[in-house]
Design a protein around this motif. Structure first.
Motif, PDB file in Angstrom:
ATOM      1  N   ILE A 123       0.845  -1.193   0.000  1.00 42.15           N
ATOM      2  CA  ILE A 123       0.000   0.000   0.000  1.00 42.15           C
ATOM      3  C   ILE A 123       0.882   1.246   0.000  1.00 42.15           C
ATOM      4  O   ILE A 123       1.851   1.345   0.767  1.00 42.15           O
ATOM      5  N   GLY A 124       0.550   2.164  -0.851  1.00 42.50           N
ATOM      6  CA  GLY A 124       1.239   3.458  -0.871  1.00 42.50           C
ATOM      7  C   GLY A 124       0.220   4.533  -0.528  1.00 42.50           C
ATOM      8  O   GLY A 124      -0.888   4.532  -1.088  1.00 42.50           O
ATOM      9  N   ILE A 125       0.577   5.412   0.398  1.00 39.23           N
ATOM     10  CA  ILE A 125      -0.357   6.475   0.813  1.00 39.23           C
ATOM     11  C   ILE A 125       0.376   7.810   0.817  1.00 39.23           C
ATOM     12  O   ILE A 125       1.460   7.936   1.401  1.00 39.23           O
ATOM     13  N   ASN A 126      -0.221   8.789   0.178  1.00 39.44           N
ATOM     14  CA  ASN A 126       0.345  10.135   0.214  1.00 39.44           C
ATOM     15  C   ASN A 126      -0.121  10.815   1.493  1.00 39.44           C
ATOM     16  O   ASN A 126      -1.239  11.310   1.560  1.00 39.44           O
ATOM     17  N   PHE A 127       0.760  10.791   2.502  1.00 41.67           N
ATOM     18  CA  PHE A 127       0.422  11.412   3.788  1.00 41.67           C
ATOM     19  C   PHE A 127       1.012  12.828   3.862  1.00 41.67           C
ATOM     20  O   PHE A 127       0.307  13.806   3.659  1.00 41.67           O
ATOM     21  N   ASN A 128       2.301  12.876   4.186  1.00 41.47           N
ATOM     22  CA  ASN A 128       2.929  14.179   4.437  1.00 41.47           C
ATOM     23  C   ASN A 128       3.800  14.617   3.278  1.00 41.47           C
ATOM     24  O   ASN A 128       4.476  15.635   3.363  1.00 41.47           O
ATOM     25  N   ASN A 129       3.830  13.812   2.216  1.00 35.92           N
ATOM     26  CA  ASN A 129       4.756  14.086   1.113  1.00 35.92           C
ATOM     27  C   ASN A 129       4.231  15.167   0.163  1.00 35.92           C
ATOM     28  O   ASN A 129       3.026  15.348   0.009  1.00 35.92           O
ATOM     29  N   GLU A 130       5.187  15.831  -0.484  1.00 36.23           N
ATOM     30  CA  GLU A 130       4.835  16.761  -1.563  1.00 36.23           C
ATOM     31  C   GLU A 130       4.574  15.906  -2.800  1.00 36.23           C
ATOM     32  O   GLU A 130       5.275  14.932  -3.037  1.00 36.23           O
ATOM     33  N   ILE A 131       3.599  16.290  -3.589  1.00 33.50           N
ATOM     34  CA  ILE A 131       3.306  15.539  -4.815  1.00 33.50           C
ATOM     35  C   ILE A 131       4.207  16.052  -5.940  1.00 33.50           C
ATOM     36  O   ILE A 131       4.295  17.263  -6.176  1.00 33.50           O
ATOM     37  N   ASP A 132       4.866  15.122  -6.597  1.00 38.29           N
ATOM     38  CA  ASP A 132       5.766  15.447  -7.703  1.00 38.29           C
ATOM     39  C   ASP A 132       5.008  16.226  -8.794  1.00 38.29           C
ATOM     40  O   ASP A 132       3.859  15.900  -9.100  1.00 38.29           O
ATOM     41  N   LYS A 143      -1.762  15.824   3.601  1.00 35.19           N
ATOM     42  CA  LYS A 143      -1.228  17.093   4.125  1.00 35.19           C
ATOM     43  C   LYS A 143      -1.648  18.273   3.243  1.00 35.19           C
ATOM     44  O   LYS A 143      -1.922  19.368   3.736  1.00 35.19           O
ATOM     45  N   ASN A 144      -1.728  18.029   1.907  1.00 35.90           N
ATOM     46  CA  ASN A 144      -2.189  19.078   0.976  1.00 35.90           C
ATOM     47  C   ASN A 144      -3.554  19.610   1.395  1.00 35.90           C
ATOM     48  O   ASN A 144      -3.891  20.758   1.168  1.00 35.90           O
ATOM     49  N   ILE A 145      -4.365  18.714   1.964  1.00 35.81           N
ATOM     50  CA  ILE A 145      -5.748  19.088   2.267  1.00 35.81           C
ATOM     51  C   ILE A 145      -5.879  19.644   3.681  1.00 35.81           C
ATOM     52  O   ILE A 145      -6.512  20.665   3.902  1.00 35.81           O
ATOM     53  N   SER A 146      -5.263  18.942   4.639  1.00 34.97           N
ATOM     54  CA  SER A 146      -5.526  19.294   6.042  1.00 34.97           C
ATOM     55  C   SER A 146      -4.435  20.169   6.669  1.00 34.97           C
ATOM     56  O   SER A 146      -4.640  20.694   7.762  1.00 34.97           O
ATOM     57  N   SER A 147      -3.289  20.258   5.994  1.00 39.38           N
ATOM     58  CA  SER A 147      -2.108  20.957   6.524  1.00 39.38           C
ATOM     59  C   SER A 147      -1.602  20.360   7.835  1.00 39.38           C
ATOM     60  O   SER A 147      -0.882  21.016   8.587  1.00 39.38           O
ATOM     61  N   LYS A 148      -1.995  19.103   8.112  1.00 38.52           N
ATOM     62  CA  LYS A 148      -1.484  18.439   9.323  1.00 38.52           C
ATOM     63  C   LYS A 148      -0.285  17.560   8.959  1.00 38.52           C
ATOM     64  O   LYS A 148      -0.073  17.247   7.792  1.00 38.52           O
ATOM     65  N   THR A 149       0.432  17.125   9.985  1.00 35.82           N
ATOM     66  CA  THR A 149       1.490  16.143   9.759  1.00 35.82           C
ATOM     67  C   THR A 149       1.045  14.845  10.432  1.00 35.82           C
ATOM     68  O   THR A 149       0.663  14.850  11.610  1.00 35.82           O
ATOM     69  N   TYR A 150       1.073  13.764   9.683  1.00 36.12           N
ATOM     70  CA  TYR A 150       0.516  12.506  10.192  1.00 36.12           C
ATOM     71  C   TYR A 150       1.595  11.585  10.745  1.00 36.12           C
ATOM     72  O   TYR A 150       2.727  11.568  10.245  1.00 36.12           O
ATOM     73  N   ASP A 151       1.212  10.815  11.766  1.00 41.89           N
ATOM     74  CA  ASP A 151       2.103   9.824  12.373  1.00 41.89           C
ATOM     75  C   ASP A 151       1.990   8.529  11.551  1.00 41.89           C
ATOM     76  O   ASP A 151       1.137   7.672  11.796  1.00 41.89           O
ATOM     77  N   ILE A 152       2.844   8.435  10.540  1.00 39.27           N
ATOM     78  CA  ILE A 152       2.699   7.388   9.524  1.00 39.27           C
ATOM     79  C   ILE A 152       2.769   5.973  10.107  1.00 39.27           C
ATOM     80  O   ILE A 152       1.906   5.129   9.822  1.00 39.27           O
ATOM     81  N   ASN A 153       3.787   5.721  10.938  1.00 38.61           N
ATOM     82  CA  ASN A 153       3.941   4.341  11.447  1.00 38.61           C
ATOM     83  C   ASN A 153       2.727   3.901  12.260  1.00 38.61           C
ATOM     84  O   ASN A 153       2.286   2.760  12.156  1.00 38.61           O
ATOM     85  N   LYS A 154       2.204   4.821  13.037  1.00 40.73           N
ATOM     86  CA  LYS A 154       1.043   4.495  13.873  1.00 40.73           C
ATOM     87  C   LYS A 154      -0.152   4.152  12.972  1.00 40.73           C
ATOM     88  O   LYS A 154      -0.855   3.162  13.205  1.00 40.73           O
ATOM     89  N   ILE A 155      -0.355   4.950  11.948  1.00 36.01           N
ATOM     90  CA  ILE A 155      -1.518   4.721  11.068  1.00 36.01           C
ATOM     91  C   ILE A 155      -1.353   3.414  10.283  1.00 36.01           C
ATOM     92  O   ILE A 155      -2.314   2.669  10.081  1.00 36.01           O
ATOM     93  N   ILE A 156      -0.122   3.132   9.879  1.00 31.27           N
ATOM     94  CA  ILE A 156       0.119   1.879   9.139  1.00 31.27           C
ATOM     95  C   ILE A 156      -0.281   0.675  10.007  1.00 31.27           C
ATOM     96  O   ILE A 156      -0.968  -0.245   9.548  1.00 31.27           O
ATOM     97  N   LEU A 157       0.122   0.699  11.276  1.00 30.77           N
ATOM     98  CA  LEU A 157      -0.220  -0.429  12.157  1.00 30.77           C
ATOM     99  C   LEU A 157      -1.728  -0.510  12.359  1.00 30.77           C
ATOM    100  O   LEU A 157      -2.304  -1.597  12.418  1.00 30.77           O
TER     101      LEU A 157
END
Ligand code: BTN
Length: 237
Positions: A123-132, A143-157
């Protein structure tokens, strides 16, 4: 279940595929991938800030093989639920068979592969990354939408835990409930689509519901036909 974490790797799917002794729900998580793979040989842009992970699902011999063809739909269901829990105000859509969309752009993609009796679910998810720049018309990050920074490892689990439960739910005969949600959030519904049947033959149709077999209903020349993702390639118009 083991968790393998990498700063950089070629592809978390490839890593698990090549892992010698696989355990059920082994997970590989990478901060970046230098050869991230999508479906149909596409590249998956895997820059820092995105969520890139794969996990193993061992095939259960007591379950009919055919049941596993709907795996991407069950994964999509788990992703929708996890994202909605994270951002209840946002409208996430399921694009049959393997993508999650938001605001008409792709947020997440699913790649299911198989080696021997192991499924490798990537699974690939665009969380906090800038889109090429090259994909900014088709891709979006949370992040583009909410301007938040997500805790990626926690969400993956969380996603993997949700999937475990949803898979049991599915195997216990609840596909109709899963399907209902996917159809309520069916991104392709009523959109004009081209269906590439291969051999240069493209037909046009209007997407309808996802069927109980997991196939997509498409209205072609006023008749409803079922299409299987293995046979077709859909591009939105
Ligand atoms: C698609 O949309 O075509 C599927 C994209 C799947 C990308 C993920 S990122 C983690 C895992 N490793 C890969 O190389 N691909 C999947």
């Amino acid at each position: 279940m083991r968790v393998f974490k990498f700063k950089e790797i070629n592809s978390t799917n490839s890593f698990l595929k090549n892992l010698e002794h696989k355990e059920d729900y082994d997970i590989a998580i990478a901060e970046t991938q230098n050869s991230g793979r999508g479906r149909r040989g596409n590249k998956w842009h895997s820059t820092k800030g995105g969520g890139y992970f794969s996990f193993i699902l061992k095939e259960n011999k007591d379950i009919q093989q055919e049941e596993y063809t709907k795996l991407p739909l069950v994964v999509g269901y788990s992703l929708l639920k996890t994202f909605e829990n994270l951002e209840p105000e946002l409208k996430f859509m399921f694009k049959w068979t393997n993508d999650i969309y938001i605001k008409d752009k792709k947020l997440s993609g699913i790649l299911v592969e198989k080696k021997e009796n192991n499924f490798i679910i990537g699974i690939g998810i665009n969380f906090n990354n800038e889109i090429d720049n090259s994909i900014e018309n088709i891709g979006i990050s949370l992040k583009n939408i909410s301007s938040k920074t997500y805790d990626i490892n926690k969400i993956i689990l969380e996603i993997v835990e949700n999937f475990k439960q949803d898979l049991n739910f599915y195997f216990n005969g609840n596909f109709d409930i899963i399907l209902k949600k996917l159809n309520n959030q069916n991104y392709l519904y009523n959109k004009r689509i081209d269906i590439d049947l291969g051999f240069g033959k493209i037909i046009e149709g209007r997407a309808k519901e996802i069927d109980k077999t997991g196939q997509l209903k498409v209205e072609v020349d006023s008749k409803l036909k079922l299409f299987n993702v293995g046979e077709i390639h859909i591009c939105k118009k």
